[in-house]
Design a protein around this motif. Structure first.
Motif, PDB file in Angstrom:
ATOM      1  N   THR A 191       0.845  -1.187   0.000  1.00  0.00           N
ATOM      2  CA  THR A 191       0.000   0.000   0.000  1.00  0.00           C
ATOM      3  C   THR A 191       0.881   1.237   0.000  1.00  0.00           C
ATOM      4  OG1 THR A 191      -1.711  -1.160   1.254  1.00  0.00           O
ATOM      5  CG2 THR A 191      -1.818   1.239   1.220  1.00  0.00           C
ATOM      6  N   PRO A 192       0.714   2.137  -0.973  1.00  0.00           N
ATOM      7  CA  PRO A 192       1.524   3.359  -1.005  1.00  0.00           C
ATOM      8  C   PRO A 192       1.289   4.192   0.248  1.00  0.00           C
ATOM      9  CG  PRO A 192       0.329   3.041  -3.058  1.00  0.00           C
ATOM     10  CD  PRO A 192      -0.235   2.060  -2.086  1.00  0.00           C
ATOM     11  N   PRO A 193       2.216   5.086   0.586  1.00  0.00           N
ATOM     12  CA  PRO A 193       2.041   5.948   1.767  1.00  0.00           C
ATOM     13  C   PRO A 193       0.757   6.759   1.657  1.00  0.00           C
ATOM     14  CG  PRO A 193       4.276   6.129   0.898  1.00  0.00           C
ATOM     15  CD  PRO A 193       3.493   5.347  -0.108  1.00  0.00           C
ATOM     16  N   ARG A 194       0.096   6.953   2.786  1.00  0.00           N
ATOM     17  CA  ARG A 194      -1.099   7.779   2.848  1.00  0.00           C
ATOM     18  C   ARG A 194      -0.770   9.010   3.677  1.00  0.00           C
ATOM     19  NH1 ARG A 194      -5.182   5.545   5.685  1.00  0.00           N
ATOM     20  NH2 ARG A 194      -6.848   6.507   4.472  1.00  0.00           N
ATOM     21  N   TYR A 195      -1.274  10.160   3.223  1.00  0.00           N
ATOM     22  CA  TYR A 195      -0.961  11.415   3.895  1.00  0.00           C
ATOM     23  C   TYR A 195      -2.251  12.128   4.283  1.00  0.00           C
ATOM     24  CZ  TYR A 195       3.596  10.647   1.662  1.00  0.00           C
ATOM     25  OH  TYR A 195       4.779  10.118   1.249  1.00  0.00           O
ATOM     26  N   GLY A 196      -2.210  12.779   5.442  1.00  0.00           N
ATOM     27  CA  GLY A 196      -3.316  13.623   5.840  1.00  0.00           C
ATOM     28  C   GLY A 196      -3.361  14.887   5.004  1.00  0.00           C
ATOM     29  N   ALA A 197      -4.389  15.678   5.207  1.00  0.00           N
ATOM     30  CA  ALA A 197      -4.605  16.862   4.374  1.00  0.00           C
ATOM     31  C   ALA A 197      -3.431  17.836   4.455  1.00  0.00           C
ATOM     32  CB  ALA A 197      -5.899  17.558   4.782  1.00  0.00           C
ATOM     33  N   SER A 198      -2.964  18.138   5.668  1.00  0.00           N
ATOM     34  CA  SER A 198      -1.886  19.115   5.823  1.00  0.00           C
ATOM     35  C   SER A 198      -0.579  18.612   5.220  1.00  0.00           C
ATOM     36  CB  SER A 198      -1.675  19.443   7.306  1.00  0.00           C
ATOM     37  OG  SER A 198      -2.823  20.048   7.852  1.00  0.00           O
ATOM     38  N   THR A 199      -0.242  17.355   5.497  1.00  0.00           N
ATOM     39  CA  THR A 199       1.004  16.796   4.966  1.00  0.00           C
ATOM     40  C   THR A 199       0.965  16.732   3.449  1.00  0.00           C
ATOM     41  OG1 THR A 199       1.301  15.462   6.960  1.00  0.00           O
ATOM     42  CG2 THR A 199       2.549  14.808   5.014  1.00  0.00           C
ATOM     43  N   SER A 200      -0.169  16.318   2.902  1.00  0.00           N
ATOM     44  CA  SER A 200      -0.311  16.253   1.453  1.00  0.00           C
ATOM     45  C   SER A 200      -0.148  17.634   0.840  1.00  0.00           C
ATOM     46  CB  SER A 200      -1.676  15.671   1.085  1.00  0.00           C
ATOM     47  OG  SER A 200      -1.859  15.667  -0.323  1.00  0.00           O
ATOM     48  N   ALA A 201      -0.771  18.640   1.447  1.00  0.00           N
ATOM     49  CA  ALA A 201      -0.698  20.004   0.908  1.00  0.00           C
ATOM     50  C   ALA A 201       0.733  20.543   0.940  1.00  0.00           C
ATOM     51  CB  ALA A 201      -1.621  20.926   1.692  1.00  0.00           C
ATOM     52  N   LEU A 202       1.438  20.306   2.033  1.00  0.00           N
ATOM     53  CA  LEU A 202       2.802  20.812   2.149  1.00  0.00           C
ATOM     54  C   LEU A 202       3.745  20.109   1.178  1.00  0.00           C
ATOM     55  CD1 LEU A 202       3.014  21.186   6.037  1.00  0.00           C
ATOM     56  CD2 LEU A 202       2.817  23.021   4.337  1.00  0.00           C
ATOM     57  N   ARG A 203       3.558  18.819   0.987  1.00  0.00           N
ATOM     58  CA  ARG A 203       4.374  18.098   0.003  1.00  0.00           C
ATOM     59  C   ARG A 203       4.042  18.565  -1.412  1.00  0.00           C
ATOM     60  NH1 ARG A 203       7.011  13.131   1.255  1.00  0.00           N
ATOM     61  NH2 ARG A 203       7.115  12.772   3.499  1.00  0.00           N
ATOM     62  N   TYR A 204       2.795  18.820  -1.666  1.00  0.00           N
ATOM     63  CA  TYR A 204       2.373  19.359  -2.965  1.00  0.00           C
ATOM     64  C   TYR A 204       3.105  20.665  -3.246  1.00  0.00           C
ATOM     65  CZ  TYR A 204      -0.971  21.065  -6.528  1.00  0.00           C
ATOM     66  OH  TYR A 204      -1.567  21.553  -7.680  1.00  0.00           O
ATOM     67  N   ASP A 205       3.122  21.546  -2.253  1.00  0.00           N
ATOM     68  CA  ASP A 205       3.817  22.833  -2.411  1.00  0.00           C
ATOM     69  C   ASP A 205       5.307  22.625  -2.658  1.00  0.00           C
ATOM     70  OD1 ASP A 205       1.515  24.318  -2.011  1.00  0.00           O
ATOM     71  OD2 ASP A 205       1.868  24.597   0.137  1.00  0.00           O
ATOM     72  N   LEU A 206       5.910  21.750  -1.865  1.00  0.00           N
ATOM     73  CA  LEU A 206       7.354  21.566  -1.930  1.00  0.00           C
ATOM     74  C   LEU A 206       7.788  20.985  -3.270  1.00  0.00           C
ATOM     75  CD1 LEU A 206      10.116  21.606  -0.548  1.00  0.00           C
ATOM     76  CD2 LEU A 206       9.580  19.358   0.423  1.00  0.00           C
TER      77      LEU A 206
END
Length: 314
Positions: A191-206
């Protein structure tokens, strides 16, 4: 190690950005074109192929796939002759977002550690072998991460073009919350890593921010494409990509039909499970997030990614 790849330059179209953006589908669509070869996520091939021996998109295990066997022979005289220990050490030590500063310094100053030199040489041989074994003039690398692109920039004899694929950050965040198994080995799936909303958003930005910054380098041809535009009009967007890749954009695209594509088997070793799809495949916008993403998560992701949402016309 033997190197039977020849001395011709290799043209590589690297898909940049972050995960859950539709890169596997785009890789497969481009791989149907004459002269193009889908290589999948090259940076993951060492682990998923050489170590875990995952199934290839053609259905065979990596170790028994005729295509990848030929690639290994051309690149290294066989996969068993690859310095896999050093390759894995560099892949997990340098090809990470925190490795970006020293990678950029190494690129700009022409300074390489011994391990990095081994890795980049292995990467150069691999891409040349993929081109030679397939007969393709354009290799599609859907690795996405910007550190991998910086490594590609250091390879001699590479005609590198960047295709930055982006998707609405709310859709990415929702996709990151879903359970979606990947076929791995005979023992089952992962199963690929799952991210919460904040973590996903910050990785998206980065990751997208760094990829956009790479696109401002005059030496790297850059094209940005939205996933939503690709699914709305695949033919138009693929022709734009062809022009960006420097090849004939007026060719026939007989595998594309209204809302679908006829897909031949591919040799992607990692990526979305859609890589196993063959025959007619519907091309549609995945907008489930608009109905299923919670209001709280939607507000969080929108607030944290607002500058990029505006920059990408969302």
């Amino acid at each position: 190690m033997a190197d039977t790849t020849g001395g011709a330059d290799v043209r590589v179209l690297v898909i940049g950005g972050w995960g859950r953006c539709g890169s596997t589908l785009l890789d497969m669509l481009l791989g149907q074109l004459d002269g193009f070869v889908s290589a999948g996520e090259i940076r993951e091939l060492w682990l998923r192929g050489c170590v875990e021996d995952r199934p290839c998109g053609c259905g065979e295990k990596f170790s028994s796939c005729p295509f990848w066997t030929e690639v290994g022979e051309r690149a290294y005289g066989g996969w068993d002759r690859l310095d896999l220990e050093t390759v894995m050490r560099v892949r997990y030590g340098w090809d990470r977002v925190w490795g970006m500063p020293r990678l950029v310094w190494s690129r700009d100053h022409g300074s390489h550690s011994a391990d990095l030199a081994v890795y980049t040489d292995a990467l150069r041989r691999l891409l040349a072998a993929i081109s030679a074994a397939s007969g393709g003039s354009v290799v599609i690398d859907s690795s996405k991460l910007p550190t991998h692109t910086v490594m590609l920039q250091q390879l001699p004899g590479l005609d590198l073009r960047m295709l930055h694929l982006v998707r609405d950050s709310r859709g990415v965040a929702y996709s990151n919350q879903k359970h979606e198994n990947k076929v791995a080995t005979d023992d089952g799936s992962t199963t690929p890593p799952r991210y919460g909303a904040s973590t996903s958003a910050l990785r998206y930005d980065l990751y997208n921010g760094l990829t956009s910054a790479l696109g401002r380098n005059a030496d790297l041809p850059y094209l940005r494409l939205r996933y939503e535009d690709l699914t709305a009009d695949p033919e138009r967007r693929i022709r734009e990509i062809l022009r960006h890749a420097g090849v004939d954009a007026d060719r026939d695209l007989p595998y594309l039909h209204e809302g679908s594509a006829d897909l031949r088997p591919n040799h992607l070793v990692d990526g979305n499970p859609v890589r196993f799809a063959k025959g007619p495949v519907r091309i549609r916008l995945d907008d489930e997030w608009q109905r299923s993403l919670s209001r709280r998560d939607r507000r969080t992701v929108t607030a944290l990614t607002l500058p990029l949402l505006r920059a990408y016309d969302y």
